[in-house]
Design an enzyme around this catalytic site. Structure first.
Site, PDB file in Angstrom:
ATOM      1  N   ASP A 143       0.838  -1.199   0.000  1.00 44.85           N
ATOM      2  CA  ASP A 143       0.000   0.000   0.000  1.00 44.85           C
ATOM      3  C   ASP A 143       0.875   1.251   0.000  1.00 44.85           C
ATOM      4  O   ASP A 143       1.987   1.223  -0.527  1.00 44.85           O
ATOM      5  CB  ASP A 143      -0.946  -0.066   1.213  1.00 44.85           C
ATOM      6  CG  ASP A 143      -2.287   0.611   0.964  1.00 44.85           C
ATOM      7  OD1 ASP A 143      -2.289   1.799   0.644  1.00 44.85           O
ATOM      8  OD2 ASP A 143      -3.335  -0.053   1.103  1.00 44.85           O
ATOM      9  N   HIS A 220      -3.781   5.955   3.294  1.00 44.27           N
ATOM     10  CA  HIS A 220      -4.457   4.731   2.867  1.00 44.27           C
ATOM     11  C   HIS A 220      -3.840   3.466   3.466  1.00 44.27           C
ATOM     12  O   HIS A 220      -4.542   2.593   3.988  1.00 44.27           O
ATOM     13  CB  HIS A 220      -4.423   4.696   1.339  1.00 44.27           C
ATOM     14  CG  HIS A 220      -5.300   3.690   0.691  1.00 44.27           C
ATOM     15  ND1 HIS A 220      -4.892   2.390   0.479  1.00 44.27           N
ATOM     16  CD2 HIS A 220      -6.540   3.775   0.185  1.00 44.27           C
ATOM     17  CE1 HIS A 220      -5.859   1.743  -0.144  1.00 44.27           C
ATOM     18  NE2 HIS A 220      -6.876   2.549  -0.333  1.00 44.27           N
ATOM     19  N   SER A 551     -11.195  -0.996  -1.066  1.00 40.93           N
ATOM     20  CA  SER A 551      -9.902  -0.956  -0.367  1.00 40.93           C
ATOM     21  C   SER A 551     -10.043  -1.258   1.113  1.00 40.93           C
ATOM     22  O   SER A 551      -9.128  -1.811   1.716  1.00 40.93           O
ATOM     23  CB  SER A 551      -9.301   0.447  -0.463  1.00 40.93           C
ATOM     24  OG  SER A 551      -8.621   0.627  -1.656  1.00 40.93           O
TER      25      SER A 551
END
Ligand SMILES: *[C@@H]1O[C@H](CO)[C@@H](O)[C@H](O)[C@H]1NC(C)=O
Ligand SMILES: *[C@@H]1O[C@H](CO)[C@@H](O)[C@H](O)[C@H]1NC(C)=O
Ligand SMILES: *[C@@H]1O[C@H](CO)[C@@H](O)[C@H](O)[C@H]1NC(C)=O
Ligand SMILES: *[C@@H]1O[C@H](CO)[C@@H](O)[C@H](O)[C@H]1NC(C)=O
Ligand SMILES: *[C@@H]1O[C@H](CO)[C@@H](O)[C@H](O)[C@H]1NC(C)=O
Ligand SMILES: *[C@@H]1O[C@H](CO)[C@@H](O)[C@H](O)[C@H]1NC(C)=O
Ligand SMILES: *[C@@H]1O[C@H](CO)[C@@H](O)[C@H](O)[C@H]1NC(C)=O
Ligand SMILES: *[C@@H]1O[C@H](CO)[C@@H](O)[C@H](O)[C@H]1NC(C)=O
Length: 780
Positions: A143, A220, A551
């Site tokens: 990520d 994220h 996600s």
């Protein structure tokens, strides 16, 4: 402020200019060569340079053009090549595929897109199972990197030593000191920038903050890591909303971070395939047990072995490592699901039964309830959008220039088809105090926004608009309360409208997505350096943030896979996937069928796969559908691979049959997949499936029950499976006979095996496609 709006609108133009490489220029290519037969990494690299030298004048030039040599877990390399060189390498016998390294996107839309709420922590107590297990399992997160100071990555009390099998490391870098960043929780951290910089240019930290290290400026990766394996942190919230305990699915599992996605100058995140494949090469060598990757290529999809994620996950599967991907955020239109390889898990997103009711009172008499994540009360004047925007279309480019200071603007998504992001930016640009955004109820998801923003449905929006238009004075007084958190007041789960839908455009006979997990309004860890909207106009700092996207669904499944792995260390990735799928449920919290967001219809397997994840049931599924080397060989035959190529990719055990079934008999349908899809049923066929008894009793009797897809007779033989020893495998046969003429419409049924305690459920998806033949015969 102006810069970011410009950025948004200039984006497609800039990118297209940026990405036009002249046809003569070189591009980053990946040359994939299958299993690594040379077991020495140094010799492997030497061999790669040797091959590359064929297409360069000298070995020096070849070395200069090489970005990576993939040498631990499989063989191949990434290099800057022109089309002639790429074509030459593709013709070398050892080479399986040569493809351009693309840049992939994360499966949350950018910061200003969906933002939502939390882990369903309040609803579920931490179980003893979760507390007891997971220490020995290592989850790799591919990520945007990590914010190691988050309490989510603190060591749990009494956490044991790092598993002996671990060979990974924490790499030092900008503002990342392994001595303080890594611990018994965060046991590995690496970053990959070579492919990104080659494809998207160098990081420019004055333009856009990033860290040349495993530390992530973008939140994220911190969010997904804490969702999968975050330690338990009590009493957290987003400005008071969604208050509760944060924890990952496997709070005691270890975390290894592979930073492959980077903030770039367009304020967007990109991940290079060359970097991703290197991360797979390293992670499999380091010894991760689960890989969680919330990104993907957008359709049209390239062939399986021309994509880093599919190649990497194939080799992972052969090493017993489960790979979990997000399905994508391109819903609700069909066939846009991504990450569709049969050897990985593909996760759809659904909501939980939590909402954020926000009360509004207009002129002290009209009461309207919407949803928002606002943390403040607002008293302002409510005005319709026609006052501020050309034709009332709430778009920043259509602003008339009138200040909306002290006002709340009522906008409709259906006027000019604007997105919530457009409307939020537009209201922000006009200096409004807030936005009321009316959109179809099937799409409503409140988000964290730069401006207080309340979602209402079209009916309520219409009521407000008509009220405003009847007024003789401009505008009405509106009081908007802060958002509140309501649990169990509405049915959940519902498939999120944005979640990408099946069927798979690459292999329609394998159902994708596989299952769904929470991906709407998830509260998880966040870097306090980054604002909750990730906009530079925002000046807030938070340690926990609300995000929505597939996600967010993906790491929920990764966490559960880690738990299963810890309880059943000998299960293959296919067996674990089977356990997750066959125990998934399709009824919501009100015992009604789960709905599909984006429509008013019931969720079908293309929306939700086998159903919604049920972690505790998945620990004890009763039976599993495993997939073995032979299954994958059949699959590779189906996608056109020769025996010669198959031998280069698949780890063969003595006696493995590598032959392809005779032409005409090859079908994806006979893979031992836990769901059954026949996308082209022209006449009666029989499908074989094999189940293994993984129950705690050696003797077990399983009876079948079937729901037929419309227009199809289903005969199962035998109808009773009698197991007499542990791990016994028994096959059964499913005969599908169409009794209607159809030109290709999908119908849904199911097959359930039960011993009275376990319910092993497989969706059965059939498209009868015999009408064209029928026409042809009758017109002769
Ligand atoms: C590709 O690169 C090779 C080696 O540098 C060169 O000989 C060839 O002319 C190039 N081809 C094209 C089409 O640019
Ligand atoms: C996939 O790889 C093969 C083999 O190198 C190549 O011939 C083909 O053009 C590639 N296809 C795509 C869509 O990249
Ligand atoms: C952000 O976190 C860092 C590391 O924990 C801490 O030193 C810093 O004070 C925090 N900043 C803010 C604004 O909270
Ligand atoms: C970074 O961007 C700024 C502003 O666009 C520019 O002035 C500077 O030269 C860039 N720096 C590098 C190292 O590219
Ligand atoms: C939880 O945190 C809030 C502030 O963030 C505080 O007011 C409240 O007392 C805390 N509750 C508990 C049970 O610690
Ligand atoms: C918005 O408000 C700010 C501060 O109140 C002010 O400086 C700016 O001029 C306003 N912009 C418009 C377009 O009214
Ligand atoms: C919008 O508001 C303005 C000013 O209050 C009013 O003149 C106009 O009729 C309204 N338009 C609609 C469609 O309600
Ligand atoms: C953040 O911005 C808001 C207005 O946009 C302002 O009221 C507030 O004081 C700012 N907060 C900080 C910490 O700068």
């Amino acid at each position: 402020m102006a810069a970011s709006f410009l950025c948004f609108w200039g984006l497609s133009l800039l990118l297209s200019l940026y990405f036009i490489p002249s046809t003569f220029a070189s591009h980053v290519y990946i040359v994939y060569m299958g299993l690594n037969r040379i077991h020495d990494p140094l010799l492997t690299t030497k061999h790669h340079i040797g091959l590359l030298s064929y297409v360069f004048a000298s070995e020096e030039e070849a070395k200069k053009s090489m970005l990576y040599s993939y040498k631990h877990s499989f063989s191949g390399f990434a290099a800057k090549l022109n089309t002639t060189q790429a074509a030459t390498l593709a013709n070398i016998q050892e080479v399986i595929s040569v493809f351009k390294s693309k840049t992939l996107k994360l499966h949350t839309t950018r910061s200003w897109d969906f933002m939502g709420l939390t882990l369903d922590t309040d609803d579920h107590e931490v179980t003893p199972l979760q507390l007891a297990h997971g220490d020995d399992i290592i989850v790799g997160i591919f990520d945007t990197g990590i914010w190691p100071e988050s309490p989510s990555f603190r060591e749990e009390p009494c956490m044991g030593r790092v598993p002996k099998s671990w060979k990974g490391i924490c790499v030092a870098g900008e503002e990342f000191d392994p001595a303080t960043a890594c611990n018994r929780k965060l046991i590995g951290a690496r970053y990959y920038l070579t492919g990104f910089q080659e494809q998207l240019g160098h990081l420019n930290e004055t333009e856009n903050k990033e860290f040349k290290s495993p530390r992530g400026f973008r939140g994220h990766g911190t969010h997904t890591a804490s969702t999968a394996v975050g330690s338990i942190v009590k009493n957290i919230s987003f400005f008071g909303l969604a208050q509760g305990t944060a924890r990952g699915g496997a709070p005691r599992a270890r975390l290894a971070v592979y930073k492959v996605c980077w903030n770039n100058i367009y304020i967007d995140v990109f991940c290079s395939e060359a970097d991703i494949l290197k991360a797979f090469d390293d992670a499999l060598h380091d010894g991760v047990h689960v890989i969680s990757a919330s990104f993907g290529a957008s359709p049209p999809l390239r062939p399986f072995f021309n994509k880093s994620a599919d190649i990497g996950s194939f080799h992972a599967m052969q090493k017993g490592v489960s790979v979990v991907f997000s399905a994508g955020n391109s819903g609700p239109d069909p066939s846009l699901v991504t990450n569709v390889a049969p050897w990985s898990i593909c996760v759809a997103a659904s909501s939980i039964d939590r909402t954020f009711p926000t009360h509004m009172l207009v002129d002290h008499k009209i009461s309207v309830v919407g949803e928002s994540l606002n943390d403040k009360e607002i008293n302002a004047i409510l005005v319709n959008s026609t006052v501020f925007f050309w034709r009332g279309i709430c778009h920043p480019d259509l602003w008339r220039g009138t200040s909306a200071l002290g006002m709340v603007i009522l906008c409709f998504s259906i006027m000019g088809q604007v997105t919530r992001i457009d409307a939020e930016k537009a209201a922000w640009k006009a200096n409004a105090s807030g936005l009321i955004f009316a959109e179809p109820s099937t799409r409503q998801i409140p988000d964290v926004s730069i401006i207080p923003s309340v979602r209402i449905d079209i009916n309520q929006g219409t009521k407000l608009r008509n009220y405003l238009s009847r007024l003789t004075r401009p505008g009405a007084i509106v009081q908007i309360s802060a958002g509140t958190t309501a649990i169990k007041k509405s049915p959940g789960p519902t498939v999120a409208y944005f979640s990408s839908r099946g069927p798979s455009s690459l292999s329609p006979d394998i159902l994708k997505p596989d299952l769904s997990a929470p991906g709407v309004n998830i509260l998880a860890a966040w870097p306090n350096i980054s604002t909750p909207t990730e906009s530079t106009d925002d000046n807030r700092s938070v340690d926990w943030n609300l995000l929505s996207g597939t996600s967010m669904a993906c790491p929920h499944v990764s966490g559960v896979v880690a738990l299963i792995k810890s309880v059943h260390p000998d299960w293959s990735p296919a067996a674990i996937k089977s356990a997750l799928m066959t125990t998934a449920y399709t009824r919501d919290s009100t015992h009604d069928s789960i709905l599909a967001g984006g429509s008013m219809k019931l969720a079908d397997p293309f929306d939700i796969g086998a159903g919604h994840i049920n972690p505790l049931k998945a620990m004890d599924p009763g039976l599993v559908y495993d997939m073995k080397t032979r299954d994958y060989i059949i699959f590779l035959c189906n996608i056109g691979y020769t025996q010669d190529l198959i031998r280069k990719i698949v780890i063969l055990y003595p006696g493995t049959d590598t032959s392809c079934p005779p032409l005409g008999h090859t079908t994806h349908t006979n893979l031992n997949y836990p769901s059954i899809t026949v996308s082209d049923l022209q006449s009666t066929i029989t499908i074989k499936r094999t189940v293994r008894n993984v129950g705690y009793k050696k003797t077990a009797f399983y009876f079948v029950s079937v729901v037929n897809p419309d227009g199809v007779d289903v005969v199962i033989w035998p109808r009773l499976l009698i197991f007499t020893f542990f791990r016994q495998e028994i096959s059964y046969y499913i005969t599908l006979k169409p009794h209607k003429k159809s030109q290709g419409r999908y119908d849904f049924g199911k097959i359930v095996w039960s011993d009275g305690f376990h319910y092993v459920r497989s969706p059965l998806i059939v498209r009868v496609n015999n009408a064209a033949n029928y026409e042809a015969h009758t017109t002769i």
